[in-house]
Scaffold this active site. Structure first.
Site, PDB file in Angstrom:
ATOM      1  N   LYS A  49       4.226  -2.660  -6.552  1.00  0.00           N
ATOM      2  CA  LYS A  49       5.657  -2.483  -6.766  1.00  0.00           C
ATOM      3  C   LYS A  49       6.494  -3.027  -5.615  1.00  0.00           C
ATOM      4  CE  LYS A  49       9.282  -0.810  -8.875  1.00  0.00           C
ATOM      5  NZ  LYS A  49       9.761  -1.608  -9.998  1.00  0.00           N
ATOM      6  N   CYS A  96       0.830  -1.191   0.000  1.00  0.00           N
ATOM      7  CA  CYS A  96       0.000   0.000   0.000  1.00  0.00           C
ATOM      8  C   CYS A  96       0.872   1.251   0.000  1.00  0.00           C
ATOM      9  CB  CYS A  96      -0.888   0.013   1.226  1.00  0.00           C
ATOM     10  SG  CYS A  96      -1.810  -1.514   1.403  1.00  0.00           S
ATOM     11  N   LYS A 107       8.626 -11.153 -17.349  1.00  0.00           N
ATOM     12  CA  LYS A 107       8.108  -9.880 -17.866  1.00  0.00           C
ATOM     13  C   LYS A 107       6.827 -10.113 -18.668  1.00  0.00           C
ATOM     14  CE  LYS A 107      10.681  -6.891 -16.133  1.00  0.00           C
ATOM     15  NZ  LYS A 107      10.769  -7.805 -14.999  1.00  0.00           N
ATOM     16  N   GLU A 135       3.900 -11.109 -16.349  1.00  0.00           N
ATOM     17  CA  GLU A 135       3.533  -9.996 -15.469  1.00  0.00           C
ATOM     18  C   GLU A 135       2.767  -8.907 -16.216  1.00  0.00           C
ATOM     19  OE1 GLU A 135       7.128  -8.042 -14.200  1.00  0.00           O
ATOM     20  OE2 GLU A 135       6.226  -7.358 -12.347  1.00  0.00           O
ATOM     21  N   HIS A 138      14.441 -32.850 -21.380  1.00  0.00           N
ATOM     22  CA  HIS A 138      14.065 -33.645 -20.205  1.00  0.00           C
ATOM     23  C   HIS A 138      12.598 -33.438 -19.837  1.00  0.00           C
ATOM     24  CE1 HIS A 138      18.192 -34.831 -19.696  1.00  0.00           C
ATOM     25  NE2 HIS A 138      18.550 -33.557 -19.813  1.00  0.00           N
ATOM     26  N   TRP A 190      -3.158  -2.281  -1.745  1.00  0.00           N
ATOM     27  CA  TRP A 190      -2.994  -3.606  -2.341  1.00  0.00           C
ATOM     28  C   TRP A 190      -3.608  -4.555  -1.314  1.00  0.00           C
ATOM     29  CZ3 TRP A 190      -0.445  -8.269  -1.248  1.00  0.00           C
ATOM     30  CH2 TRP A 190      -0.314  -9.154  -2.328  1.00  0.00           C
ATOM     31  N   ASN A 243      -0.398  -0.002   6.160  1.00  0.00           N
ATOM     32  CA  ASN A 243       0.280  -0.864   5.191  1.00  0.00           C
ATOM     33  C   ASN A 243       0.866  -2.028   5.977  1.00  0.00           C
ATOM     34  OD1 ASN A 243       1.775  -1.972   3.082  1.00  0.00           O
ATOM     35  ND2 ASN A 243       3.462  -0.521   3.340  1.00  0.00           N
ATOM     36  N   GLY A 244       0.650  -3.258   5.526  1.00  0.00           N
ATOM     37  CA  GLY A 244       1.206  -4.411   6.237  1.00  0.00           C
ATOM     38  C   GLY A 244       0.115  -5.375   6.639  1.00  0.00           C
ATOM     39  N   ARG A 288       2.353   1.484  -5.838  1.00  0.00           N
ATOM     40  CA  ARG A 288       2.530   0.560  -4.711  1.00  0.00           C
ATOM     41  C   ARG A 288       1.327  -0.358  -4.510  1.00  0.00           C
ATOM     42  NH1 ARG A 288       6.851   2.253  -1.432  1.00  0.00           N
ATOM     43  NH2 ARG A 288       6.103   0.895   0.197  1.00  0.00           N
ATOM     44  N   GLU A 326      13.865 -14.174 -16.896  1.00  0.00           N
ATOM     45  CA  GLU A 326      13.440 -12.778 -16.780  1.00  0.00           C
ATOM     46  C   GLU A 326      12.500 -12.395 -17.930  1.00  0.00           C
ATOM     47  OE1 GLU A 326      13.435 -10.735 -14.513  1.00  0.00           O
ATOM     48  OE2 GLU A 326      13.274  -8.750 -15.403  1.00  0.00           O
TER      49      GLU A 326
HETATM   50  O1  M6R Z   1      12.056  -4.309  -4.653  1.00  0.00           O
HETATM   51  P1  M6R Z   1      12.596  -5.685  -4.941  1.00  0.00           P
HETATM   52  O2  M6R Z   1      13.725  -5.639  -5.917  1.00  0.00           O
HETATM   53  O3  M6R Z   1      12.985  -6.427  -3.699  1.00  0.00           O
HETATM   54  O4  M6R Z   1      11.395  -6.473  -5.606  1.00  0.00           O
HETATM   55  C1  M6R Z   1      11.518  -7.832  -5.892  1.00  0.00           C
HETATM   56  C2  M6R Z   1      10.413  -8.317  -6.811  1.00  0.00           C
HETATM   57  O5  M6R Z   1       9.169  -8.143  -6.200  1.00  0.00           O
HETATM   58  C3  M6R Z   1      10.404  -7.579  -8.158  1.00  0.00           C
HETATM   59  O6  M6R Z   1      11.637  -7.657  -8.793  1.00  0.00           O
HETATM   60  C4  M6R Z   1       9.310  -8.135  -9.086  1.00  0.00           C
HETATM   61  O7  M6R Z   1       9.606  -9.449  -9.430  1.00  0.00           O
HETATM   62  C5  M6R Z   1       9.166  -7.257 -10.329  1.00  0.00           C
HETATM   63  N1  M6R Z   1       7.843  -6.713 -10.375  1.00  0.00           N
HETATM   64  C6  M6R Z   1       9.345  -7.978 -11.613  1.00  0.00           C
HETATM   65  O8  M6R Z   1       9.275  -7.120 -12.707  1.00  0.00           O
END
Ligand code: M6R
Length: 616
Positions: A611, A2, A489, A492, A508, A75, A101-102, A27, A485
């Site tokens: 985020k 949040c 992407k 996501e 495999h 969130w 938040n939390g 966030r 990665e």
């Molecule tokens: O802030 P952080 O680097 O610790 O975040 C880690 C992951 O949550 C972050 O890299 C997430 O996988 C990204 N949204 C991917 O694009």
């Protein structure tokens, strides 16, 4: 998770709070809400969905003027993303408002006890218990909101940032934090509280880190910070080095596009100032002595999501350069497997935000076992570097888009510099060898720029593949984490089935996924230097092609050997294999971003995500 903002000053609080929420929306964006202290009492508006829903509703029903207010963008964890569960939450008398938040882990027992005492709840959230607890404690401690907050915090378990206002104290905002971020902004006749500095950077660059288990009593002309037990707290005040323009889109349609374009500069800035006049690497923030670094006999890299992928890449380089065994572990798994960690272990925690709870908990576990912890982080003053023995700051600038891009490339660079520094201190590489790698690294920003200039065919490719059900990514060696990665992407952002594989693993099992026309994106390492890996990847491309795959090959300029096996070729400049992820990842970022745009999805705020993941 949040986003939180609090304001006490002389400007219109609603404008300040909404502007802050706009900057914090990355966030979390399940709902948004504000509470203001007005002459008529507490004014609250909250709406499920994005901030724009709240703004539309405020446009139709303006709130009374106010100079003190709080705002929240959510969130959801406890309680679905509805108007009812949106923050702020209030007490029974509607005199105080709280945002959070939390996760309050003991909220069920707290709620039961409060209900027994006659409190009436109007949401399904854990947060509302705090509002009712505050109501009782406020009464108990002679209407002292800061003291009431301290008393409440002492009863809570879990992770929380809390911010509250009360109608009886119209110029006061009280905040508290445990295991969740909260920063104070010091202005002139106005002060701010926020989850991160981007929320108030347009007003002030002067920030104070709120420490663990501290409460802040904020008024327009004063900031008082105490520990949960009421004793005065030690704090750290600092100047934010970037300005508000860095957190704006700057003419781009999405933050992600801007952040992709910023990568050459971000990598350059992360490299800058690391070499002394004698040509030796200097890492200023490295608070570990050379003797301590010489004692290390194992490195464990921890991180989540993209940061974990950066760690996977770092392993290849650090082991190669230092001959120290490197393990890489998902931060969320680390402490549950009883890892073998002691004083001679160096744990490298990689995190863009510096607030990811899984990573924070893993590093705490490592420190409990007496390991030394080095943070690689992009956010000054955040919790992870604060709780680490040493820190290496990446200089990517604020990353707003939920999908991590420039943070990833700078994390790789940072981890490489740490590896080279260890090699220097331990003498596993000669000075001239380290200088040569540094020279190669310093050439990377210009090469990333070159990649960015040739992305039009990648955008067209996304359009061609938009109706595909699934995309597979392959790579070997450092190309394997690049494949992971690329797949992350695409999942996501474009909500497509995508998977990354080590190319050798395909036979495999996963090769069964290949059907006629399945797109397979393969990163091919340089044929120079490591020709054996190059040739093995070529064989893997042929294997999938023979089964009908549509092959999209990322290969370096001049590598003619791929031509016969590729339906599409994406060219990248030549560079040593270990540095290739800095180039090969870029087309995959552009591909996913374009795919999401074509499908009409929100590039910067993909569904279900946030985020900064401040819950476990
Ligand atoms: O802030 P952080 O680097 O610790 O975040 C880690 C992951 O949550 C972050 O890299 C997430 O996988 C990204 N949204 C991917 O694009």
């Amino acid at each position: 998770m949040c986003g939180i903002i609090g304001y006490a000053g002389s400007q219109g609080a609603l404008e300040v709070v909404i502007d802050g929420l706009r900057r914090l929306e990355y966030r979390g964006y399940d709902s948004a809400g504000v509470a203001l202290l007005t002459d008529q009492g507490l004014a609250i508006e909250k709406r499920a969905g994005k901030l724009s829903n709240l703004m539309n509703s405020l446009a139709g029903r303006p709130l009374d003027p106010s100079t003190t207010g709080i705002g929240h963008t959510r969130w959801a964890t406890h309680g679905g993303p509805t108007d009812r569960n949106a923050h702020p939450h209030t007490d029974c008398e509607h005199k105080l408002a709280v945002i959070h938040n939390g996760i309050i882990e003991n909220f069920v027992e707290l709620r039961q006890a409060l209900e027994k005492k006659g409190h009436e709840f109007s949401s399904d959230t854990d947060t509302e218990s705090v509002a009712h607890l505050l109501e009782d404690e406020y009464r108990e401690c002679n209407s002292d909101l800061a003291e009431a907050m301290r008393r409440v915090c002492r009863q809570l378990r879990g992770a929380f940032t809390l911010v509250a206002i009360h109608v009886e104290s119209p110029h006061q905002v009280v905040g508290a934090r445990r295991n969740s971020p909260l920063v104070v902004g010091r202005g002139v006749d106005e002060n701010f509280l926020a989850s991160d500095v981007s929320a108030f950077i347009a007003h002030t660059r002067s920030a104070i880190e709120l420490g663990q288990d501290q409460v802040v009593d904020l008024r327009p002309d004063s900031i008082e910070i105490t520990n949960f037990d009421g004793t005065p707290a030690v704090t750290n005040e600092y100047e934010v080095t970037w300005d508000s323009a860095a957190a704006e889109k700057g003419g781009f349609d999405h933050f992600m596009l801007k952040e992709i374009e910023e990568q050459p500069r971000a990598v350059n800035e992360t490299l800058m100032g690391r070499v002394g006049i004698d040509g030796r690497l200097i890492l200023d923030e490295m608070r570990l002595s050379d003797d301590e670094l010489r004692e290390i006999d194992k490195i464990i890299v921890i991180g989540c999501g993209t940061a974990y992928h950066a760690g996977l890449i770092a392993k290849y380089a650090i082991e190669h350069w230092t001959r120290i065994p490197v393990e890489i572990e998902l931060a969320s798994e680390f402490r549950y497997r009883d890892p073998i960690v002691d004083r001679s272990t160096l744990v490298i925690a990689i995190s863009q935000s510096g607030e990811t709870m899984d990573t924070l908990m893993a590093l705490r576990h490592a420190r409990e076992q007496r390991a030394r912890v080095l943070a690689i982080c992009n956010t000054n003053g955040s919790t992870i570097p604060r709780e680490s023995d040493a820190v290496f700051y990446t200089h990517a600038g604020p990353e707003i888009a939920v999908a991590s891009t420039k943070a990833f490339l700078t994390q790789i660079v940072a981890a490489y510099l740490v590896g080279l520094y260890l090699a220097q201190v331990r003498g596993t590489k000669f000075g001239d060898e380290i200088s040569e790698i540094l020279t190669q690294l310093s050439a990377m920003p210009a090469k990333i720029e070159q990649v960015l200039e040739t992305m039009e065919p990648v955008r067209k490719l996304a359009n061609t593949l938009k109706d595909k059900q699934s995309v597979l990514f392959l790579g070997r060696h450092v190309g394997f984490p690049v494949a992971l990665e690329g797949a992350l992407k695409l999942k996501e952002l474009a909500y497509m089935h995508a998977e990354g594989f080590a190319a050798g693993e395909l036979k495999h099992g996963p090769i069964a996924l290949i059907e006629e026309g399945t797109p397979v994106i393969v990163t091919v390492p340089s044929p120079r230097g490591r020709s054996i890996i190059h040739d093995k990847v070529l064989s893997n491309i042929q294997e999938v092609r023979a089964r009908g795959a549509l092959t999209i090959v990322i290969a370096e300029e001049g590598d003619e050997s791929v031509i016969n096996f590729a339906d599409h070729i994406i060219r990248i400049p030549t560079c040593p294999t270990l540095l290739q992820p800095l180039l090969a990842t870029v087309p995959l970022q552009v591909f996913a971003c374009e795919m999401a745009t074509i499908k009409g999805f929100d590039v910067d705020q993909p569904r279900n995500l946030a985020k900064s993941v401040t819950v476990e």
